[in-house]
Design a protein around this motif. Structure first.
Motif, PDB file in Angstrom:
ATOM      1  N   LYS A 166       0.662   1.341  10.601  1.00  0.00           N
ATOM      2  CA  LYS A 166       1.342   0.194   9.980  1.00  0.00           C
ATOM      3  C   LYS A 166       0.530  -0.441   8.864  1.00  0.00           C
ATOM      4  O   LYS A 166       0.927  -1.445   8.294  1.00  0.00           O
ATOM      5  CB  LYS A 166       1.664  -0.841  11.054  1.00  0.00           C
ATOM      6  N   THR A 167      -0.638   0.122   8.564  1.00  0.00           N
ATOM      7  CA  THR A 167      -1.465  -0.490   7.518  1.00  0.00           C
ATOM      8  C   THR A 167      -1.101   0.027   6.127  1.00  0.00           C
ATOM      9  O   THR A 167      -1.517  -0.553   5.133  1.00  0.00           O
ATOM     10  CB  THR A 167      -2.970  -0.235   7.775  1.00  0.00           C
ATOM     11  N   ILE A 168      -0.354   1.133   6.060  1.00  0.00           N
ATOM     12  CA  ILE A 168      -0.035   1.743   4.759  1.00  0.00           C
ATOM     13  C   ILE A 168       1.472   1.787   4.540  1.00  0.00           C
ATOM     14  O   ILE A 168       2.219   2.238   5.420  1.00  0.00           O
ATOM     15  CB  ILE A 168      -0.573   3.191   4.694  1.00  0.00           C
ATOM     16  N   ALA A 169       1.900   1.340   3.362  1.00  0.00           N
ATOM     17  CA  ALA A 169       3.329   1.431   3.012  1.00  0.00           C
ATOM     18  C   ALA A 169       3.470   2.098   1.647  1.00  0.00           C
ATOM     19  O   ALA A 169       2.545   2.065   0.828  1.00  0.00           O
ATOM     20  CB  ALA A 169       3.950   0.043   2.985  1.00  0.00           C
ATOM     21  N   THR A 170       4.632   2.675   1.430  1.00  0.00           N
ATOM     22  CA  THR A 170       4.954   3.258   0.123  1.00  0.00           C
ATOM     23  C   THR A 170       6.055   2.415  -0.503  1.00  0.00           C
ATOM     24  O   THR A 170       6.995   2.010   0.182  1.00  0.00           O
ATOM     25  CB  THR A 170       5.476   4.701   0.304  1.00  0.00           C
ATOM     26  N   ASP A 200      10.555  -2.987  11.197  1.00  0.00           N
ATOM     27  CA  ASP A 200       9.123  -2.747  11.253  1.00  0.00           C
ATOM     28  C   ASP A 200       8.689  -1.617  10.319  1.00  0.00           C
ATOM     29  O   ASP A 200       7.531  -1.529   9.930  1.00  0.00           O
ATOM     30  CB  ASP A 200       8.776  -2.371  12.695  1.00  0.00           C
ATOM     31  N   SER A 201       9.646  -0.747   9.945  1.00  0.00           N
ATOM     32  CA  SER A 201       9.276   0.410   9.112  1.00  0.00           C
ATOM     33  C   SER A 201       9.854   0.320   7.700  1.00  0.00           C
ATOM     34  O   SER A 201       9.394   1.004   6.794  1.00  0.00           O
ATOM     35  CB  SER A 201       9.743   1.705   9.765  1.00  0.00           C
ATOM     36  N   THR A 202      10.871  -0.540   7.509  1.00  0.00           N
ATOM     37  CA  THR A 202      11.519  -0.623   6.201  1.00  0.00           C
ATOM     38  C   THR A 202      11.707  -2.072   5.808  1.00  0.00           C
ATOM     39  O   THR A 202      12.218  -2.872   6.590  1.00  0.00           O
ATOM     40  CB  THR A 202      12.914   0.055   6.257  1.00  0.00           C
ATOM     41  N   LYS A 252       2.011  -8.501   8.380  1.00  0.00           N
ATOM     42  CA  LYS A 252       0.667  -9.082   8.308  1.00  0.00           C
ATOM     43  C   LYS A 252      -0.444  -8.039   8.383  1.00  0.00           C
ATOM     44  O   LYS A 252      -1.514  -8.242   7.840  1.00  0.00           O
ATOM     45  CB  LYS A 252       0.506 -10.110   9.422  1.00  0.00           C
ATOM     46  N   ASN A 253      -0.170  -6.903   9.082  1.00  0.00           N
ATOM     47  CA  ASN A 253      -1.250  -5.914   9.212  1.00  0.00           C
ATOM     48  C   ASN A 253      -1.280  -4.875   8.079  1.00  0.00           C
ATOM     49  O   ASN A 253      -2.047  -3.920   8.123  1.00  0.00           O
ATOM     50  CB  ASN A 253      -1.200  -5.224  10.582  1.00  0.00           C
ATOM     51  N   LEU A 254      -0.477  -5.095   7.058  1.00  0.00           N
ATOM     52  CA  LEU A 254      -0.462  -4.151   5.927  1.00  0.00           C
ATOM     53  C   LEU A 254      -1.746  -4.301   5.094  1.00  0.00           C
ATOM     54  O   LEU A 254      -2.181  -5.413   4.813  1.00  0.00           O
ATOM     55  CB  LEU A 254       0.754  -4.441   5.045  1.00  0.00           C
ATOM     56  N   VAL A 255      -2.328  -3.152   4.715  1.00  0.00           N
ATOM     57  CA  VAL A 255      -3.583  -3.170   3.957  1.00  0.00           C
ATOM     58  C   VAL A 255      -3.396  -2.540   2.575  1.00  0.00           C
ATOM     59  O   VAL A 255      -3.987  -2.977   1.594  1.00  0.00           O
ATOM     60  CB  VAL A 255      -4.674  -2.372   4.738  1.00  0.00           C
ATOM     61  N   ARG A 256      -2.525  -1.520   2.544  1.00  0.00           N
ATOM     62  CA  ARG A 256      -2.476  -0.684   1.342  1.00  0.00           C
ATOM     63  C   ARG A 256      -1.016  -0.364   0.996  1.00  0.00           C
ATOM     64  O   ARG A 256      -0.235  -0.010   1.870  1.00  0.00           O
ATOM     65  CB  ARG A 256      -3.237   0.593   1.695  1.00  0.00           C
ATOM     66  N   ASP A 306       4.051  17.420 -10.067  1.00  0.00           N
ATOM     67  CA  ASP A 306       2.805  16.664  -9.882  1.00  0.00           C
ATOM     68  C   ASP A 306       3.153  15.185  -9.738  1.00  0.00           C
ATOM     69  O   ASP A 306       4.002  14.659 -10.485  1.00  0.00           O
ATOM     70  CB  ASP A 306       1.891  16.807 -11.110  1.00  0.00           C
ATOM     71  N   VAL A 307       2.452  14.530  -8.815  1.00  0.00           N
ATOM     72  CA  VAL A 307       2.731  13.117  -8.558  1.00  0.00           C
ATOM     73  C   VAL A 307       1.478  12.295  -8.860  1.00  0.00           C
ATOM     74  O   VAL A 307       0.386  12.648  -8.418  1.00  0.00           O
ATOM     75  CB  VAL A 307       3.157  12.958  -7.077  1.00  0.00           C
ATOM     76  N   HIS A 308       1.640  11.222  -9.626  1.00  0.00           N
ATOM     77  CA  HIS A 308       0.520  10.315  -9.892  1.00  0.00           C
ATOM     78  C   HIS A 308       0.483   9.280  -8.774  1.00  0.00           C
ATOM     79  O   HIS A 308       1.477   8.592  -8.522  1.00  0.00           O
ATOM     80  CB  HIS A 308       0.688   9.638 -11.258  1.00  0.00           C
ATOM     81  N   SER A 309      -0.664   9.206  -8.125  1.00  0.00           N
ATOM     82  CA  SER A 309      -0.780   8.330  -6.968  1.00  0.00           C
ATOM     83  C   SER A 309      -1.507   7.036  -7.360  1.00  0.00           C
ATOM     84  O   SER A 309      -2.611   7.068  -7.901  1.00  0.00           O
ATOM     85  CB  SER A 309      -1.560   9.069  -5.881  1.00  0.00           C
ATOM     86  N   TYR A 310      -0.836   5.924  -7.087  1.00  0.00           N
ATOM     87  CA  TYR A 310      -1.397   4.594  -7.358  1.00  0.00           C
ATOM     88  C   TYR A 310      -1.450   3.823  -6.038  1.00  0.00           C
ATOM     89  O   TYR A 310      -0.630   4.065  -5.137  1.00  0.00           O
ATOM     90  CB  TYR A 310      -0.489   3.802  -8.309  1.00  0.00           C
ATOM     91  N   ALA A 311      -2.398   2.905  -5.922  1.00  0.00           N
ATOM     92  CA  ALA A 311      -2.414   2.066  -4.710  1.00  0.00           C
ATOM     93  C   ALA A 311      -2.926   0.663  -5.027  1.00  0.00           C
ATOM     94  O   ALA A 311      -3.725   0.458  -5.944  1.00  0.00           O
ATOM     95  CB  ALA A 311      -3.273   2.698  -3.632  1.00  0.00           C
ATOM     96  N   LEU A 312      -2.425  -0.259  -4.214  1.00  0.00           N
ATOM     97  CA  LEU A 312      -2.865  -1.657  -4.276  1.00  0.00           C
ATOM     98  C   LEU A 312      -3.404  -2.011  -2.886  1.00  0.00           C
ATOM     99  O   LEU A 312      -2.722  -1.781  -1.879  1.00  0.00           O
ATOM    100  CB  LEU A 312      -1.676  -2.571  -4.609  1.00  0.00           C
ATOM    101  N   ILE A 313      -4.612  -2.549  -2.840  1.00  0.00           N
ATOM    102  CA  ILE A 313      -5.144  -3.050  -1.568  1.00  0.00           C
ATOM    103  C   ILE A 313      -4.795  -4.537  -1.530  1.00  0.00           C
ATOM    104  O   ILE A 313      -5.161  -5.287  -2.446  1.00  0.00           O
ATOM    105  CB  ILE A 313      -6.683  -2.841  -1.475  1.00  0.00           C
ATOM    106  N   ILE A 314      -4.073  -4.936  -0.482  1.00  0.00           N
ATOM    107  CA  ILE A 314      -3.575  -6.329  -0.503  1.00  0.00           C
ATOM    108  C   ILE A 314      -4.398  -7.231   0.447  1.00  0.00           C
ATOM    109  O   ILE A 314      -5.119  -6.769   1.269  1.00  0.00           O
ATOM    110  CB  ILE A 314      -2.069  -6.439  -0.190  1.00  0.00           C
TER     111      ILE A 314
END
Ligand SMILES: CC(C)(COP(=O)(O)OP(=O)(O)OC[C@H]1O[C@@H](n2cnc3c(N)ncnc32)[C@H](O)[C@@H]1OP(=O)(O)O)[C@@H](O)C(=O)NCCC(=O)NCCS
Length: 178
Positions: free
Chosen positions: A92-96, A64-66, A127-131, A170-178
């Motif tokens: 559970k809506t956000i994953a890296t 559920d987490s990996t 199924k509940n992943l958003v980002r 410094d970290v560059h942050s990117y995201a995809l909304i699925i």
């Protein structure tokens, strides 16, 4: 765990399989200072013990987490890279996402194909992943191009977010909304 097998292209597939037989490949490809420098938790030099610890960590992680995949050659099943998604049990809506590929396979557009395939899989599995977020060290242009090719959007720089090897990065942050 049921084993999976997803074709990426004529050369590669991804699978959730990872066993002690993969340790020589982990050492062959991860004993690479460039991979260490560009990632959060991959040791250098990379030893058999590191491979064993990593395999135990993946085995004990909750499904559920990996969601972890090895990247393999169709020709001989050799492990040549990996890609994983990680999410908190609380949200559970956000994953890296994280990934690496063995150096002999760089610069051929392979990792964008793998990431696209894994996003297809994760849409069904979680199924509940958003980002999906990617946190990329400021110098790692190749990795930024990987996520850009997969339609992630740049959201900003998280200044000095990571402390690693005596440096605040410094970290560059990117995201995809699925
Ligand atoms: C980041 C990584 C996964 C990229 O995978 P890849 O399959 O080589 O990705 P691509 O082939 O799509 O190339 C990505 C970018 O690398 C650069 N690149 C490509 N060919 C190159 C070459 N011959 N010389 C130098 N840079 C090159 C380009 O910027 C390219 O983007 P472009 O296609 O728009 O020109 C791989 O370099 C890697 O494993 N690096 C070490 C671990 C790592 O950084 N992981 C990510 C942590 S956030």
């Amino acid at each position: 765990m049921t084993s999976s097998h997803y074709k990426v292209d004529a050369e590669l597939y991804v699978t959730n399989q990872l066993t002690h037989e993969d340790i020589p490949s982990l050492i062959k490809y991860l004993n690479n200072q460039i991979i260490h420098v560009n990632t959060l938790n991959i040791p250098y030099p990379y030893t058999t013990k590191d491979g064993e610890n990593f395999i135990e960590k993946v085995k004990s992680a909750s499904v559920d987490s990996t969601c972890f995949f090895t990247i393999r050659l169709n020709a001989n099943n050799e492990l040549i890279g990996a890609c994983g998604l990680y999410r908190s049990v609380k949200n559970k809506t956000i994953a890296t996402i994280g990934y690496w590929l063995g150096e002999p396979y760089w610069h051929r557009g392979l990792m964008p194909k793998v990431v696209k395939k894994i996003i297809e899989i994760i849409r069904i599995e979680w199924k509940n992943l958003v980002r999906i977020e990617a946190h990329i060290f400021s110098w790692n242009k190749a990795s930024m191009r990987v996520v850009e090719k997969c339609d992630f959007e740049f959201e900003g720089i998280l200044r000095k977010l990571v402390h690693k090897d005596g440096e605040d990065i410094d970290v560059h942050s990117y995201a995809l909304i699925i």
